[in-house]
Design a protein around this motif. Structure first.
Motif, PDB file in Angstrom:
ATOM      1  N   LEU A  98      -2.359  -1.531  12.317  1.00  0.00           N
ATOM      2  CA  LEU A  98      -1.204  -0.643  12.418  1.00  0.00           C
ATOM      3  C   LEU A  98      -0.076  -1.133  11.521  1.00  0.00           C
ATOM      4  CD1 LEU A  98      -0.182   1.917  13.851  1.00  0.00           C
ATOM      5  CD2 LEU A  98       1.010   0.414  15.428  1.00  0.00           C
ATOM      6  N   ASP A  99       0.052  -2.437  11.397  1.00  0.00           N
ATOM      7  CA  ASP A  99       1.072  -2.998  10.516  1.00  0.00           C
ATOM      8  C   ASP A  99       0.851  -2.541   9.073  1.00  0.00           C
ATOM      9  OD1 ASP A  99       3.389  -4.662  10.151  1.00  0.00           O
ATOM     10  OD2 ASP A  99       2.080  -6.096   9.141  1.00  0.00           O
ATOM     11  N   GLU A 100      -0.414  -2.525   8.629  1.00  0.00           N
ATOM     12  CA  GLU A 100      -0.743  -2.060   7.281  1.00  0.00           C
ATOM     13  C   GLU A 100      -0.441  -0.573   7.140  1.00  0.00           C
ATOM     14  OE1 GLU A 100      -1.697  -3.662   4.449  1.00  0.00           O
ATOM     15  OE2 GLU A 100      -1.135  -5.421   5.633  1.00  0.00           O
ATOM     16  N   THR A 101      -0.722   0.202   8.181  1.00  0.00           N
ATOM     17  CA  THR A 101      -0.443   1.639   8.154  1.00  0.00           C
ATOM     18  C   THR A 101       1.057   1.889   8.037  1.00  0.00           C
ATOM     19  OG1 THR A 101      -2.368   1.974   9.577  1.00  0.00           O
ATOM     20  CG2 THR A 101      -0.876   3.824   9.330  1.00  0.00           C
ATOM     21  N   LYS A 102       1.837   1.105   8.762  1.00  0.00           N
ATOM     22  CA  LYS A 102       3.306   1.246   8.697  1.00  0.00           C
ATOM     23  C   LYS A 102       3.834   0.896   7.307  1.00  0.00           C
ATOM     24  CE  LYS A 102       5.651  -0.453  12.170  1.00  0.00           C
ATOM     25  NZ  LYS A 102       6.061  -1.426  13.221  1.00  0.00           N
TER      26      LYS A 102
END
Length: 225
Positions: free
Chosen positions: A4-8
């Motif tokens: 999710l961090d990469e998606t953000k």
């Protein structure tokens, strides 16, 4: 979670441009939340964020919702006509949710607006200049929809300048305790009740359950509990 961090991070990069964005992900993963985050982190943040669920509008009304209409364009048309979503979002962002359910006829007209920055209202032959940032979202596999003749390939390429995949909850289970506690706080506040707590063994059960409805299902379960 790292996924999710990469998606953000991708969404943050997308907010720095005015390019069209395609957000893909299962139902209930939070695609509109990402669309809003991109808008409010962009240079268009002071403009409106206009959302339209393409699957919720009957096909014969979708074009008038998108492009607006002139007075007398059809039976039941409002006096003075109506501005469509594209014009309403002209200084901000237009979010087209469930775009995979849009008819081929409407897709062709959306493509024209994106290519030429012009539209014509239903019942009019006059062009209106419009410059809007479009973010689209779908839970469908558009590659398969293109192969089946249900989605225009040229529109897909025009919309998917930047592609963001929102991961399903089953791929980010380490976020379930954080989300559960957040929803407990939110729901307790909404209902005017003391903050509810959740035991570790209950959190473990929630973390091993298969969430086919993703975050939307998790929130509903927390609210029901």
């Amino acid at each position: 979670s790292s996924i999710l961090d990469e998606t953000k991070k991708k969404a943050k990069k997308a907010s720095l441009s005015s390019s069209t964005v395609m957000i893909q992900g299962e139902s209930g993963t939070g695609k509109e939340l990402f669309a809003r985050a991109i808008h409010f982190s962009s240079s268009r943040s002071k403009g409106p964020f206009i959302a339209l669920n393409c699957s919720a509008i009957p096909e014969h009304l979708l074009e008038s919702e998108l492009f607006g209409y002139e007075e007398g364009a059809f039976t039941g048309a409002k006096r003075g006509g109506k501005e469509g979503k594209f014009l309403l979002a002209s200084t901000g962002t237009l979010f087209l949710d469930e775009i995979g359910d849009m008819s081929l006829a409407a897709q062709a007209k959306v493509l024209r607006v994106l290519q030429e920055n012009k539209l014509s209202r239903v019942g009019s032959d006059k062009d209106i200049n419009v410059k809007v940032r479009v973010i689209a979202a779908t839970n469908k596999n558009l590659t398969e929809e293109i192969e089946n003749g249900n989605f225009r390939e040229d529109l897909y390429h025009r919309l998917s300048v930047i592609v963001i995949h929102v991961p399903p909850l089953n791929e980010r289970r380490e976020d379930i305790p954080l989300l559960s506690k957040h929803f407990l706080e939110e729901i307790s506040k909404e209902n005017g009740m003391p903050l509810k707590m959740i035991e570790d063994d209950a959190l473990e059960e929630l973390s091993t359950y298969k969430w086919t409805g993703n975050i939307r299902e998790l929130r509903n379960v927390i609210e029901r509990l």
